[in-house]
Every structure is written in structure tokens, then in C-alpha cells.
Write an enzyme that holds these catalytic residues in place. Sequence first.
Site, mmCIF file in Angstrom:
data_model
loop_
_atom_site.group_PDB
_atom_site.id
_atom_site.type_symbol
_atom_site.label_atom_id
_atom_site.label_comp_id
_atom_site.label_asym_id
_atom_site.label_seq_id
_atom_site.Cartn_x
_atom_site.Cartn_y
_atom_site.Cartn_z
ATOM 1 N N LYS A 187 41.094 18.868 -11.616
ATOM 2 C CA LYS A 187 40.796 17.553 -12.207
ATOM 3 C C LYS A 187 42.103 16.786 -12.311
ATOM 4 O O LYS A 187 42.740 16.724 -13.369
ATOM 5 C CB LYS A 187 40.128 17.707 -13.583
ATOM 6 C CG LYS A 187 39.417 16.420 -14.006
ATOM 7 C CD LYS A 187 38.321 16.032 -13.027
ATOM 8 C CE LYS A 187 37.687 14.698 -13.316
ATOM 9 N NZ LYS A 187 36.723 14.291 -12.309
ATOM 10 N N SER A 379 32.422 13.004 -9.325
ATOM 11 C CA SER A 379 32.564 13.054 -10.766
ATOM 12 C C SER A 379 31.374 12.318 -11.423
ATOM 13 O O SER A 379 30.242 12.727 -11.277
ATOM 14 C CB SER A 379 33.910 12.491 -11.201
ATOM 15 O OG SER A 379 34.328 13.073 -12.414
#
Length: 577
Positions: A187, A379
Site C-alpha cells: 500500500k 483500491s
Amino acid sequence: MAFLRNLLATIVGLIIFSIIGFFMLIGIVASASADEAPTVKTNSVLYFPMTGVLQEKAVEDPFLTVFADAPPAQSLLDIISAIKKAKTDDRIKGIYVEPMYLAASYAGLQEIRDALLDFKESGKFVYAYGEYLSEGDYYVASVADSLFLNPTGAIEFNGLDVNITFFKGMFDKLDIKPEIFRVGEFKSYVEPYIRKDLSAENRLQYSELLNSMYNIYLSNVSNSVQIPVDKLAEISDQMKVSLPKDAEDVGLVHKVGFEDELKSVMKQKLGLSESAELRTMKMNKYIQAIEKESNYSRNRIAVIVAEGDIVMGGDEGIVGATYAEEIRKARNNDRVKAIVMRVNSGGGSMTASDMIWRELMLTKGKKPIIASMGGAAASGGYYIAMPADTIIAQPNTITGSIGIFGMWFNFGEFLENKIGITHDVVKTGEYSDIYTLTRPLRDAERAIIQRGVNEGYEVFTQKAADARGMTQDDLKKIASGRVWSGEQALSNGLVDQLGDFYDAVELAAKAAGIEDDYGISYYPKEKPFIEEFLEKMNAKVQFTLFGMDADPMAKAVKELNQHKGLQARVPGNLEVR
């Protein structure tokens, strides 16, 4: 007194002039936008200038008719619809493509490329001419039956890259301290704010993503130009094409020549004399014409076009409450028989994403839902595609990035050291000022915030696992914020099949049992012209009218201001070139 009278007269004159000018501008732009739809003439060639910025569903901008300096917005869904219509339109004999640095994702270019290949199955021709061909331009133009490159032009054929800008050095100089909370080693949206280069994990995922996308690129180009993939890779890796003649010699283009020479070839193809007029119709005019001619069906497929950042409020991007309402409208409309979620988003607010997810879950089982992924559905973009009965992606869609983060900045030292501003606080409890921007967080405060981020990740991964029929542990093996190409996502189970927008539409129609009689309705609805006009009269009008754009750094600051609450965003400003 004379001075005051003259000053007052000048002010009144300016006000009157401004009012008159305002209404004159309305009249000019309204007149430009109110022209009758053009007529398609027989024996025409559809002319597609590949320039400007590719959007999913662009609104015709009346200002650009008057102020033509701004780059035009090209409407992807309208373009592929027009090419699909032209395939069976007897008035259209072929398509002439002129690439001019169209700013687009590779998945968007893939949609156009697929549509042109489908068009060629009718036996009609596709010709192309370019002066400067980017790698993306060439990806589309390579399908042409004949591709001419200007003798003094250029072609880019040297591979893909991702260039990431890092801000840590600037923050260090300014005494600004980022406060970062995330889950997952991949991430990496926050990396530009805490590092000066790519982490090993980020470099790995970008490398594998680019290799996957470029393998798709080379394979498809190989099929079109009949050059083996390994030979194309050699040409690219060693940059054997630096001059137009090089491109002709290795077979990337058919001929180094001028536009008038290609037009002569098209005339011969159409059986016209050299002196005859080559009748062309510009893509945007053809879109207007076929829209006027289209038949209406009471059976509708609602296409929810979700493009941009997912945000909690405002009038730009994918606003959670607004899109939830659009889905609700489609669910409650008896004429809407199925829904296609067209997603082109790198994510944003987790809360806004969850609002959209909830409305789709309330719709699931009542009407078929098909997700169609564009350039990115990563995402938060993946979050809002998850509830679909079937997820369809392009092979080069950027997807996955299942993970979340939280971020804000401590400006305390910057304010004190650079401009002399200090703060003090009076509070009722130990944690009353936990979300301060003027001091470092304490360890206990960081633990509280990280707990919320961890819980958000558990929610995201559990919902994704339920949607994909996996255990949460198995889902986490392909999560951790990692991005995947559509091709990779098919292999690891994040999408159901590879295909284009119309594959999704046709699947939705079949699932609803209306494949022989249906039409498409786009949501959100386009705004009336006058409303669009008045919105452009706000502070941003200067950028729209004169083709200027805000400084990228200023845009980055504005974007940071939107990072309120937990964020589900694709890493960095991921632009594959």
C-alpha cells in the site's frame, strides 16, 4: 466633484459592459451548442482525430466551440459506440485515424483498438496517418490496413515506464512531518511523502505490472503488424527505431509519406478520381448524428459511469452520496432491467466507497449487475466493483490494490520555524486534540488511529473475500495493497473475465433477458447546458476558457486536503507511459 462623477460614470459603464458581455457570451455559446445535428452523407469516411484527453463519458463543452485553445475531451463510450454503429452503416465506407498524442490509459486505448478491429470485420478499411506517434498512439494505429508516418515525424517505440515524484526532501526542508498509517507492504500511495525513492515492494509490483502490460502490448501489436513478439521486443529494447525510415524498414509503418498521399490511397479505395472530393465526417459530428437517428427502447440498461477520485462531497469525481442515489434511482426504475458499473477510478475515501457498495448490495439479486473496468478499478475503485455478479476487465486494466491508509501532516515546526506561528491548547480530555495538525502524535494516539486502519482493512478484505468466494486468508495473499493488471487479476481470481465495455453491456442484457431489445441510459444524467454554463462562471472558468491548467503541485496540495478519514487509493499518481 467632477472626479467623483467621472469615477462613478466609469464604474457604471464597466458594470453595464460586463452585463452586456455576459449575455452576449451566453448567446454565442448557446447558439454554438444549439446547432442542428449533422447529416451523414453517403460514401463518407469517418475521421477520428486522436487528440485531447480521453474520458469515459465527456460532455460536449460549448466553451470549446468559442475558445478552441483548450484540449478537447474525447468521450470513450461515445467513440466506441460510434465505431460499432459505423460497422453496419452503409454510408460509412471506412475510418481514417489521425493520432495526435491522445492522453489515455492503455485500457482506454484497448477499447478503441478492439472497436476498430471489430469494425474491420465488416470488410471496410481503417487507414491512419501520423506525424508524431506516442507509444499509446501507435498501439491504436497499428491496427490500420495502411499506416503512413510523416517523413520528418517521429514514432516512440521503446517500452513503458512509470515515473514517481517524491516529496520527502521538500517536507524535510519545510519541517513538515507526515503522519502515516497503513496496512500492507504494497500500500504505497504514501511512499512519496515518507521516502525519496521506491521501496523494494513497490519496485517489484510496478515492475511486474509494467511487464504484464507491455507483454499484452507487444502481443497485440504483433498480431496486427505480423512481426514476432521477440523481434518487437528487440526493436523496443535496443531502440532501433529513431527515424521514420527506421519504422518503415522494420515494418512498424507501411509507408513514410505525407497526408495527401494517404488521402490519394483512400480515394483509389473508394473509386474516386484524384480531383474528386474525399468526403469525411469528424467523429464528434458522427456521434451527434447517430444519437439523433437512434431508436428508443423501453428496456434500459443503466450504465453508472464512475470516473475519478471517490470523495465524500463536492461536485467533482465520484461523490459517495450522489452515486448511491444514482444507483437507487436505477434500482427503483421499472424500465431499467440491468446495471453496468463502468469504473475508471484509482479509489479515494473508504466511507464514500462503502456508501456506493451498500447501494449496489441492496440492488444485487433484484437486477443483474455487471462491472466493467476501465483504465483503473483499484483500491476504492475495486471496492465499488466488488458487488457485481460478474466483473469484466481489460487485460491492461490496473486493478486490485486492496488496502487502506490514513494520512495527515504535522505543520507545527513549519509554522513556528518558518513563519513564527505557535499554538497552545486547552482541552477537556487526554485525547480531545488527537487530530491536531500542529504537534507530533503520541504513541498512544498513533495506536488508536492504527487500530481504526487495521479494522478498515479487515472490513475491506472480508467483503472482497465474500464477493470472490474466497476465504479472507486467501484473499489477503493477493491484497496488501498490491496492484495487478487485468490479466493478472483474472489469474488470481479478482475478476471473472477479460473483455470490453460492450461485452459487459451484452452480458447484462442477456442476464436480464432483453438481448434483442434494449437501449442504454447513462447515469448520472448530463446537466442542462445553462447549468453547465453557470458552473463554468465560477473561479475555475479561467482555466476552462483558455486551456490553462493548475500547477501539478497545487493540484497535489488540493488532493491532500481531500484525504479525510480512511483512504482506499491506488499507489501514487500511477500513470503508465
